[in-house]
Motif scaffolding. Structure first.
Motif, PDB file in Angstrom:
ATOM      1  N   PHE A  37       2.140  -1.299  -2.751  1.00 62.34           N
ATOM      2  CA  PHE A  37       2.264  -1.065  -4.603  1.00 62.34           C
ATOM      3  C   PHE A  37       0.133  -0.911  -4.196  1.00 62.34           C
ATOM      4  N   THR A  38      -0.951  -1.658  -3.931  1.00 61.90           N
ATOM      5  CA  THR A  38      -1.874  -1.918  -4.146  1.00 61.90           C
ATOM      6  C   THR A  38      -2.484  -0.347  -3.599  1.00 61.90           C
ATOM      7  N   GLN A  39      -1.869   0.119  -2.044  1.00 65.78           N
ATOM      8  CA  GLN A  39      -2.010   0.842  -1.773  1.00 65.78           C
ATOM      9  C   GLN A  39      -2.599   2.341  -2.714  1.00 65.78           C
ATOM     10  N   ASN A  40      -0.937   2.270  -3.148  1.00 66.97           N
ATOM     11  CA  ASN A  40      -0.877   3.287  -3.896  1.00 66.97           C
ATOM     12  C   ASN A  40      -1.622   3.877  -5.505  1.00 66.97           C
ATOM     13  N   GLU A  41      -2.015   2.211  -6.022  1.00 67.18           N
ATOM     14  CA  GLU A  41      -2.554   2.301  -7.378  1.00 67.18           C
ATOM     15  C   GLU A  41      -4.109   1.881  -7.020  1.00 67.18           C
ATOM     16  N   ALA A  42      -5.171   2.266  -5.741  1.00 65.00           N
ATOM     17  CA  ALA A  42      -6.590   1.647  -5.380  1.00 65.00           C
ATOM     18  C   ALA A  42      -7.076   2.969  -6.302  1.00 65.00           C
ATOM     19  N   CYS A  43      -7.672   2.807  -6.235  1.00 65.11           N
ATOM     20  CA  CYS A  43      -8.490   4.044  -7.209  1.00 65.11           C
ATOM     21  C   CYS A  43      -9.314   4.500  -5.988  1.00 65.11           C
ATOM     22  N   GLY A  44      -9.648   3.816  -4.964  1.00 64.94           N
ATOM     23  CA  GLY A  44      -9.827   5.334  -4.070  1.00 64.94           C
ATOM     24  C   GLY A  44     -12.028   5.094  -3.396  1.00 64.94           C
ATOM     25  N   GLN A  45     -12.018   4.815  -4.801  1.00 64.67           N
ATOM     26  CA  GLN A  45     -14.173   5.013  -4.598  1.00 64.67           C
ATOM     27  C   GLN A  45     -14.046   4.552  -3.149  1.00 64.67           C
ATOM     28  N   CYS A  46     -14.019   2.845  -2.641  1.00 60.98           N
ATOM     29  CA  CYS A  46     -14.605   2.487  -2.002  1.00 60.98           C
ATOM     30  C   CYS A  46     -14.020   2.419  -0.187  1.00 60.98           C
ATOM     31  N   SER A  47     -14.601   2.780   0.475  1.00 61.64           N
ATOM     32  CA  SER A  47     -13.313   3.168   1.782  1.00 61.64           C
ATOM     33  C   SER A  47     -13.366   2.288   2.248  1.00 61.64           C
ATOM     34  N   VAL A  48     -13.672   0.820   2.485  1.00 66.93           N
ATOM     35  CA  VAL A  48     -13.199  -1.284   2.512  1.00 66.93           C
ATOM     36  C   VAL A  48     -11.901  -0.610   1.898  1.00 66.93           C
ATOM     37  N   GLY A  49     -11.825  -0.604   0.705  1.00 69.81           N
ATOM     38  CA  GLY A  49     -10.383  -0.568  -0.164  1.00 69.81           C
ATOM     39  C   GLY A  49      -9.203   0.704  -0.130  1.00 69.81           C
ATOM     40  N   ARG A  50      -9.547   1.703   0.074  1.00 70.15           N
ATOM     41  CA  ARG A  50      -8.533   2.503   0.238  1.00 70.15           C
ATOM     42  C   ARG A  50      -8.539   2.935   1.359  1.00 70.15           C
ATOM     43  N   ILE A  51      -8.786   2.590   2.573  1.00 72.46           N
ATOM     44  CA  ILE A  51      -8.570   2.995   4.500  1.00 72.46           C
ATOM     45  C   ILE A  51      -8.210   1.570   4.763  1.00 72.46           C
ATOM     46  N   GLY A  52      -8.797   0.472   3.932  1.00 70.13           N
ATOM     47  CA  GLY A  52      -8.341  -1.022   4.541  1.00 70.13           C
ATOM     48  C   GLY A  52      -6.968  -1.203   4.576  1.00 70.13           C
ATOM     49  N   THR A  53      -6.445  -0.925   3.343  1.00 73.17           N
ATOM     50  CA  THR A  53      -5.164  -1.165   2.931  1.00 73.17           C
ATOM     51  C   THR A  53      -3.836  -0.504   3.289  1.00 73.17           C
ATOM     52  N   ARG A  54      -4.541   1.207   3.657  1.00 75.46           N
ATOM     53  CA  ARG A  54      -3.673   1.899   4.134  1.00 75.46           C
ATOM     54  C   ARG A  54      -3.161   1.201   5.593  1.00 75.46           C
ATOM     55  N   ARG A  55      -3.993   1.088   6.558  1.00 78.62           N
ATOM     56  CA  ARG A  55      -3.807   0.375   7.568  1.00 78.62           C
ATOM     57  C   ARG A  55      -3.413  -1.110   7.326  1.00 78.62           C
ATOM     58  N   MET A  56      -3.370  -1.994   6.621  1.00 83.49           N
ATOM     59  CA  MET A  56      -2.523  -3.212   6.330  1.00 83.49           C
ATOM     60  C   MET A  56      -1.031  -2.444   6.166  1.00 83.49           C
ATOM     61  N   LEU A  57      -0.919  -1.242   5.522  1.00 85.75           N
ATOM     62  CA  LEU A  57       0.301  -0.867   4.730  1.00 85.75           C
ATOM     63  C   LEU A  57       0.997  -0.484   6.247  1.00 85.75           C
ATOM     64  N   ASP A  58       0.213   0.158   7.046  1.00 86.11           N
ATOM     65  CA  ASP A  58       1.104   0.413   8.208  1.00 86.11           C
ATOM     66  C   ASP A  58       1.513   0.009   9.184  1.00 86.11           C
ATOM     67  N   ILE A  59       0.930  -1.681   9.390  1.00 84.49           N
ATOM     68  CA  ILE A  59       1.486  -2.436   9.860  1.00 84.49           C
ATOM     69  C   ILE A  59       2.369  -2.892   9.162  1.00 84.49           C
ATOM     70  N   LEU A  60       2.265  -3.114   8.554  1.00 87.92           N
ATOM     71  CA  LEU A  60       3.873  -3.316   7.914  1.00 87.92           C
ATOM     72  C   LEU A  60       4.759  -3.151   8.070  1.00 87.92           C
ATOM     73  N   GLU A  61       4.780  -1.654   7.924  1.00 85.80           N
ATOM     74  CA  GLU A  61       5.671  -0.884   7.434  1.00 85.80           C
ATOM     75  C   GLU A  61       6.323  -0.432   8.714  1.00 85.80           C
ATOM     76  N   ARG A  62       5.249  -0.381   9.849  1.00 90.80           N
ATOM     77  CA  ARG A  62       5.856  -0.620  11.275  1.00 90.80           C
ATOM     78  C   ARG A  62       6.782  -2.190  11.350  1.00 90.80           C
ATOM     79  N   LEU A  63       6.984  -3.045  11.161  1.00 90.34           N
ATOM     80  CA  LEU A  63       7.204  -4.208  11.229  1.00 90.34           C
ATOM     81  C   LEU A  63       8.094  -4.698  10.711  1.00 90.34           C
ATOM     82  N   CYS A  64       8.586  -4.004   9.656  1.00 93.62           N
ATOM     83  CA  CYS A  64      10.056  -3.818   9.084  1.00 93.62           C
ATOM     84  C   CYS A  64      10.695  -2.744  10.173  1.00 93.62           C
ATOM     85  N   ALA A  65      10.337  -1.832  10.507  1.00 96.12           N
ATOM     86  CA  ALA A  65      10.839  -0.683  11.152  1.00 96.12           C
ATOM     87  C   ALA A  65      11.254  -0.991  12.102  1.00 96.12           C
ATOM     88  N   GLY A  66      11.056  -2.744  12.860  1.00 97.02           N
ATOM     89  CA  GLY A  66      11.629  -3.194  14.365  1.00 97.02           C
ATOM     90  C   GLY A  66      10.628  -2.049  14.954  1.00 97.02           C
TER      91      GLY A  66
END
Length: 801
Positions: free
Chosen positions: A655-684
């Motif tokens: 939700f946050t990654q999709n809703e973030a304004c993308g103005q700062c690289s830390v918020g834009r890229i950092g939340t994307r990396r966190m989401l990637d990890i969580l998706e891998r965990l949920c996918a086994g």
């Protein structure tokens, strides 16, 4: 299968532009305006006309207004409400907010896509009749999963219901085209002031369950039979879980409450308590066998309970609460000034404008220790004092009603039930800081709230409560309504200000703060809906009376949107300092379905997950911060043993990654990396190192992001890691303890199966072959894990392994 996160509908223009009739465009521009600050409203009007934003219509705007192509492109691709591809004749909006997510909304999305034969990756059927969209939150969380088809809302929708829901909607559309007898006015004419009163709730939750039809039938029946009853629409009479709710109030008699009443039963309700004066009508009704059985007691199929005060289902829900912001709930016609005045409405305003100085108002609010109810918790009176001291001939006040937290609906219900209370709070705020103009910013997803606040403002203007000389005091103040276009980040005050100005909702660098330089560079005070609605009570009863509620660190009361896996949900208001357990068990009635209480989500995407073992910790600003969460605006979603905490963290990061304004690289890229990890965990596909990486990324994003949206985005991850770490470790090992993650679980039929075929009938993807009287089998390749089969099985023959 849909992952339940909201998809951006602001697509690029279609390859081939369809020819559209531009004849309505001059009228749209004349009605809305042509200034750059009106660009969002213009685009909303264009989309309302064409159901999307045709390229030729956008070009027409640029040619005939001061708005440039760059402005149009910037705004129309930022806000989620706008779409650039042709849409279907009707829009099916599936809510994927937190309560809907945990109750199976992703499978509901898949159910509608399958029912309409929409190809993978698409959102509109071949005949262009329907477009399916996912919405971050519709604010009707107690009826989860919720689906909105145009302006018709359906609650408790399951994947197996999709075809039936579409058919019911089409039937309703056909009935609308045929027309019908409008609900008659004047059904209660000539009644004495103390006549019996029949109250029916007309909030969004209830309208979703067809109360609009119920009240029309009640009025018709009362007029035809001359029944001595005043039918009164109110808003918010109690729990949202059992709508529509009807209360019958008669002098010197106990209140009688009916809940879950449909249009077929309203005449029986009316005539049971108010026998028709017309003898012929009485004879006809008595001749009705169904009614005769009801009256004789042979078949009491009406859901009714007699109580001294309220229905036990609702009484327990209401009992432990304290009503300050929601004072007068269930009694007020939301748009009646006389009724609002009877409960003390505008008394604070009259007293202040007649006797108080602006400094005294700000001081009283500061001494009440009212802290901002939007999440930050800053002292409201102190903010007003700071703004008062800023020297500028023009100042603004803003009501932040952009309630974008999935699982929150406090603002919506306050707008719908108590619009005059919000307006009174805004006038008092404006007087305290020296402002003469204000804006109310409301989510577009709340059409009834928008309608109510607009009508209430118009009524206040008519009665001299807004305008150049309020109540003859010489104080001038007026209000405008701005409707948001779907961007969660606009809940941040500086992003909201950008949106009011007609720009993308990008948070601003601070300092300067809005109280120094806000709307159009002028000093601006932004407060949340609940904060403003608290002010009239404080100034009417005094700071000390407000501090009598709550505890030392957090004064007063707090409204929460109670939803999720609880037996009873709705808008609640409790003193600060109550415990999570008191809310879940005493007010919510515990966990539904005999499941184990696992925890609560408090504060939405910026909040955190608190485990059941900490349920006795008091809820206030300090204690929630210690636990790693935050108050937020007040969403409180209850979780049970079937909820996976890793999936919850993934949902919020999505939700946050999709809703973030993308103005700062830390918020834009950092939340994307966190989401990637969580998706891998949920996918086994997770690795042991992923847990440490999540913690490190969370700390980086929190420390370095530009705005509070991304700074607080790691909270759900950090709290689930802190309190449910074993679930992360289980996912690394290839197992989901809750059986929620599709890639780590599968549905199997055990030997208790008797071949009744009920599971076959509800499966939305035909994953269970029809084998009557034989043990069923689930095709795991087709299964979408919607849980419909397990829920309907009468012998618990379906397991998750």
């Amino acid at each position: 299968m849909s992952d339940g996160t909201m998809q951006n509908t602001a697509q690029p223009p279609a390859a081939q532009e369809e020819a559209v009739d531009l004849a309505p465009m001059p009228g749209i521009i004349e009605r809305v305006g042509s200034a750059p600050k009106q660009v969002i409203q213009l685009l909303q009007a264009v989309q309302a006309e064409y159901r999307y934003l045709p390229k030729s219509a956008l070009e027409y705007i640029c040619e005939h207004t001061e708005i440039t192509p760059a402005m149009v492109a910037s705004v129309s691709t930022f806000y989620r409400q706008f779409r650039h591809r042709p849409a279907g004749e009707h829009t099916i909006r599936v809510c994927v907010g937190t309560p809907c997510h945990v109750k199976g909304a992703p499978a509901v999305v898949d159910g509608f896509l399958k029912a309409l034969d929409i190809e993978e990756g698409g959102d509109t059927d071949a005949e262009r009749r329907y477009t399916v969209e996912q919405v971050g939150c519709l604010g009707i969380c107690t009826l989860a999963p919720v689906v909105q088809m145009d302006d018709v809302t359906y609650g408790y929708v399951q994947p197996a219901d999709c075809n039936r829901t579409i058919a019911e909607f089409e039937k309703r559309q056909a009935e609308r085209k045929q027309g019908g007898e409008p609900p008659p006015a004047g059904a209660e004419e000539g009644l004495p002031a103390d006549a019996a009163e029949l109250r029916i709730d007309l909030g969004t939750c209830v309208v979703a369950e067809k109360a609009d039809q119920v009240i029309g039938d009640l009025r018709r029946a009362a007029r035809r039979s001359h029944s001595p009853v005043r039918i009164k629409p109110v808003c918010f009479v109690g729990s949202c879980l059992v709508p529509p709710i009807i209360e019958i109030h008669r002098p010197d008699k106990p209140v009688v409450i009916y809940h879950e009443i449909d249009a077929d039963r309203v005449i029986e309700v009316l005539h049971r308590h108010f026998p028709p004066r017309n003898p012929l009508t009485r004879f006809v009704r008595w001749a009705d066998r169904a009614l005769e059985q009801t009256i004789s007691g042979e078949e009491d199929h009406l859901q009714r309970r007699r109580v001294d005060a309220r229905d036990p289902v609702i009484a327990e829900f209401i009992g432990p609460q304290k009503r300050l912001v929601t004072e007068g709930f269930g009694k007020l016609d939301p748009l009646s000034v006389p009724e609002y005045r009877e409960l003390g409405g505008f008394a604070a305003l009259e007293s202040v404008l007649g006797e108080w100085t602006p400094e005294q108002v700000a001081t009283e609010v500061r001494e009440a220790q009212l802290r901002g109810r939007g999440g930050a918790g800053f002292l409201t009176g102190l903010k007003w004092e700071i703004a008062r001291k800023v020297e500028n001939e023009k100042k603004y006040v803003v009501c932040n009603g952009d309630e974008g937290d999935p699982g929150a609906f406090m603002d919506r219900m306050i707008f719908e039930a108590f619009p005059f209370r919000v307006i009174e709070g805004m006038i008092l705020q404006a007087y305290a800081v020296g402002a003469d103009e204000g804006y109310v910013y409301v989510r577009a997803e709340y059409p009834l709230a928008v309608e109510r606040i607009r009508r209430a403002i118009a009524i206040c203007r008519e009665q001299g409560l807004l305008g150049p000389d309020i109540l003859g005091s010489g104080f001038a103040f007026d209000l405008h309504v701005k409707v948001g276009a779907g961007a969660f980040v606009c809940g941040e005050e500086s992003a909201l200000i950008e949106s009011i100005e007609g720009k993308r909702g990008f948070p601003r660098l601070r300092p300067p703060y809005p109280v120094e330089s806000g709307l159009w560079g002028k000093p601006t005070v932004v407060n949340n809906v609940e904060t403003l609605a608290s002010v009239p009570w404080i100034l009417r009863n005094g700071a000390e009376a407000f501090r009598a509620y709550g505890n030392e660190s957090s004064a007063g009361t707090k409204a929460f949107a109670l939803a999720g896996k609880t037996c009873r949900g709705g808008l609640i208001e409790v003193p600060m300092g109550v415990t999570i357990r008191q809310i879940v068990e005493d007010i919510g009635g515990g966990i539904s379905g005999d499941k184990q209480f696992k925890g609560v989500l408090i504060g939405g995407p910026s909040g955190g997950c608190i485990p059941a073992r900490l349920a006795d910790v008091p809820i206030d600003f300090q204690e929630l911060t210690k636990m790693g969460a935050m108050m937020g605006s007040g969403g409180l979603v209850v979780l049970d043993e079937d909820d996976c905490m890793v999936d919850i963290a993934r949902y919020f990061l999505g939700f946050t990654q999709n809703e973030a304004c993308g103005q700062c690289s830390v918020g834009r890229i950092g939340t994307r990396r966190m989401l990637d990890i969580l998706e891998r965990l949920c996918a086994g596909e997770g690795k042991t190192k992923d847990i440490a990486d999540l913690e490190e990324l969370s700390q980086t994003v929190n420390a370095s992001s530009l705005c509070q949206l991304c700074k607080t985005a790691p909270n759900p991850v950090l709290t689930t890691l802190r309190y449910f770490r074993e679930e992360y470790e289980a996912h690394v090992a290839g197992r989901c303890p809750a059986g929620k993650c599709v890639s780590l679980s599968k549905y199997v039929v055990n030997d208790r199966c008797n071949g009744c075929t009920k599971c076959v009938q509800v499966c939305p993807v035909d994953a269970i072959p029809l084998t009557p009287y034989r043990k069923h089998h689930i095709d795991v390749e087709k299964c979408t894990y919607c849980d419909a089969c397990r829920q309907i099985c009468p012998v618990d023959a379906i397991d998750i392994i």
